[in-house]
Motif scaffolding. Sequence first.
Motif, mmCIF file in Angstrom:
data_model
loop_
_atom_site.group_PDB
_atom_site.id
_atom_site.type_symbol
_atom_site.label_atom_id
_atom_site.label_comp_id
_atom_site.label_asym_id
_atom_site.label_seq_id
_atom_site.Cartn_x
_atom_site.Cartn_y
_atom_site.Cartn_z
ATOM 1 N N ARG A 60 9.809 0.692 -1.522
ATOM 2 C CA ARG A 60 10.254 1.909 -1.993
ATOM 3 C C ARG A 60 9.734 2.683 -3.192
ATOM 4 O O ARG A 60 9.911 3.842 -3.527
ATOM 5 N N ASP A 61 9.126 1.913 -3.987
ATOM 6 C CA ASP A 61 8.612 2.255 -5.355
ATOM 7 C C ASP A 61 7.323 1.915 -5.740
ATOM 8 O O ASP A 61 6.454 2.088 -4.894
ATOM 9 N N ASN A 62 6.969 1.386 -6.687
ATOM 10 C CA ASN A 62 5.581 1.328 -7.214
ATOM 11 C C ASN A 62 5.243 -0.127 -7.091
ATOM 12 O O ASN A 62 5.688 -0.880 -7.505
ATOM 13 N N GLU A 63 3.710 -0.193 -6.512
ATOM 14 C CA GLU A 63 3.245 -1.481 -6.260
ATOM 15 C C GLU A 63 1.666 -1.149 -6.608
ATOM 16 O O GLU A 63 1.023 -0.292 -6.251
ATOM 17 N N TRP A 64 1.123 -2.093 -7.415
ATOM 18 C CA TRP A 64 -0.286 -2.037 -7.908
ATOM 19 C C TRP A 64 -0.828 -3.553 -7.828
ATOM 20 O O TRP A 64 -0.099 -4.600 -7.916
ATOM 21 N N ILE A 65 -2.180 -3.354 -7.400
ATOM 22 C CA ILE A 65 -2.870 -4.499 -7.528
ATOM 23 C C ILE A 65 -3.787 -4.767 -8.956
ATOM 24 O O ILE A 65 -4.460 -3.766 -9.094
ATOM 25 N N LYS A 66 -3.864 -5.623 -9.614
ATOM 26 C CA LYS A 66 -4.547 -5.934 -10.817
ATOM 27 C C LYS A 66 -5.406 -6.774 -10.844
ATOM 28 O O LYS A 66 -6.445 -6.759 -11.803
ATOM 29 N N SER A 67 -5.684 -7.849 -9.770
ATOM 30 C CA SER A 67 -6.547 -8.732 -9.652
ATOM 31 C C SER A 67 -6.647 -9.123 -8.408
ATOM 32 O O SER A 67 -5.921 -9.317 -7.681
ATOM 33 N N ILE A 68 -8.031 -9.421 -7.979
ATOM 34 C CA ILE A 68 -8.473 -9.804 -6.615
ATOM 35 C C ILE A 68 -9.392 -10.763 -6.279
ATOM 36 O O ILE A 68 -10.348 -10.799 -7.172
ATOM 37 N N VAL A 69 -9.320 -11.770 -5.332
ATOM 38 C CA VAL A 69 -10.550 -12.683 -5.192
ATOM 39 C C VAL A 69 -10.453 -13.146 -3.794
ATOM 40 O O VAL A 69 -9.550 -13.068 -3.079
ATOM 41 N N GLU A 70 -11.809 -13.263 -3.529
ATOM 42 C CA GLU A 70 -11.759 -13.986 -1.943
ATOM 43 C C GLU A 70 -12.272 -15.495 -2.205
ATOM 44 O O GLU A 70 -12.924 -16.110 -2.935
ATOM 45 N N LEU A 71 -11.630 -16.364 -1.621
ATOM 46 C CA LEU A 71 -11.661 -17.947 -1.374
ATOM 47 C C LEU A 71 -12.877 -18.411 -0.494
ATOM 48 O O LEU A 71 -13.349 -17.432 0.386
ATOM 49 N N LEU A 98 -4.076 -12.423 2.034
ATOM 50 C CA LEU A 98 -4.430 -11.516 3.280
ATOM 51 C C LEU A 98 -5.802 -12.686 4.052
ATOM 52 O O LEU A 98 -6.255 -13.432 3.210
ATOM 53 N N ASP A 99 -5.738 -12.415 5.468
ATOM 54 C CA ASP A 99 -6.666 -13.092 5.939
ATOM 55 C C ASP A 99 -8.115 -11.869 5.700
ATOM 56 O O ASP A 99 -8.033 -10.816 4.984
ATOM 57 N N SER A 100 -9.389 -12.474 6.311
ATOM 58 C CA SER A 100 -10.382 -11.686 6.223
ATOM 59 C C SER A 100 -10.705 -10.240 6.628
ATOM 60 O O SER A 100 -11.241 -9.730 6.155
ATOM 61 N N SER A 101 -9.672 -10.031 7.736
ATOM 62 C CA SER A 101 -9.573 -8.854 8.335
ATOM 63 C C SER A 101 -8.654 -7.934 7.608
ATOM 64 O O SER A 101 -8.472 -6.744 8.099
ATOM 65 N N GLY A 102 -7.840 -8.359 6.706
ATOM 66 C CA GLY A 102 -7.019 -7.504 5.751
ATOM 67 C C GLY A 102 -5.471 -7.671 6.364
ATOM 68 O O GLY A 102 -4.675 -7.152 5.745
ATOM 69 N N LYS A 103 -5.202 -8.691 7.447
ATOM 70 C CA LYS A 103 -3.919 -8.854 7.677
ATOM 71 C C LYS A 103 -3.239 -9.458 6.764
ATOM 72 O O LYS A 103 -3.411 -10.295 6.173
ATOM 73 N N LEU A 104 -1.975 -9.074 6.302
ATOM 74 C CA LEU A 104 -1.017 -9.574 5.325
ATOM 75 C C LEU A 104 -0.383 -10.977 5.820
ATOM 76 O O LEU A 104 0.146 -11.000 7.268
ATOM 77 N N ILE A 105 -0.741 -11.806 5.289
ATOM 78 C CA ILE A 105 -0.268 -13.320 5.279
ATOM 79 C C ILE A 105 1.035 -13.563 4.948
ATOM 80 O O ILE A 105 2.040 -13.849 5.461
#
Length: 223
Positions: A60-71, A98-105
Amino acid sequence: IWAKSYSGSGDNQAFCISGTRDGGYVVGGYASVSVYSEDHVILKVDKNGNIIWKKTFGTRDNEWIKSIVELPDRSIYAYGMADSGSTSKYNNLQLIKLDSSGKLIWTKNYGNGNYGVPSSMYYDPTDRTFNMDAIIPDSISSGISYNYRVFLLKTDTSGKVKHFKKYRNGNHLTNGSGASIVKIEGGGSAFVNSNYKNNYTSDPWDIYFVKIDSSGASNFCNL
């Protein structure tokens, strides 16, 4: 070589980028969905910057991504903050898979809804852990945060906490500005931020340096 612009219906901001094993990139940030409300946004683009997929999700409010990495298995992990979903609490720190297609795990929340502010993250392949830094206030009164302290969070790839520890140097308080965490030779992490020299006074800020071993034990240095 090229420049790309990606827009949406409201404000869109990016805070992090990481290369992927197919030569492309994953980008994390937020997308506005209404006034004073932002959702996580993650883009997967190819080597030429063309969007392969775009995912937005939040509460309902604020969500931010600050760091990201692929394994190596092409799963994607993102670290940021998310609304706690409670009218009596505030932001959680959040780790997302997330998986490689962007699906939230899954999503995992940390910090008990106490205005946690994430900074950065790295993945350590030697012990398959994520190492994340954040600042979290000691207290909140009437929606105002006081006395931010440095926290370092270490989890495994399932999001299970290895340690979640608070660090301070005397009465010095961090000011909430940008920070960074890196892996150090021989194991452990180094973290840098800035703090007020004598709490909230007119004195200048110091550089605040924290070095920890793999268990979270620390040495401190103010520069």
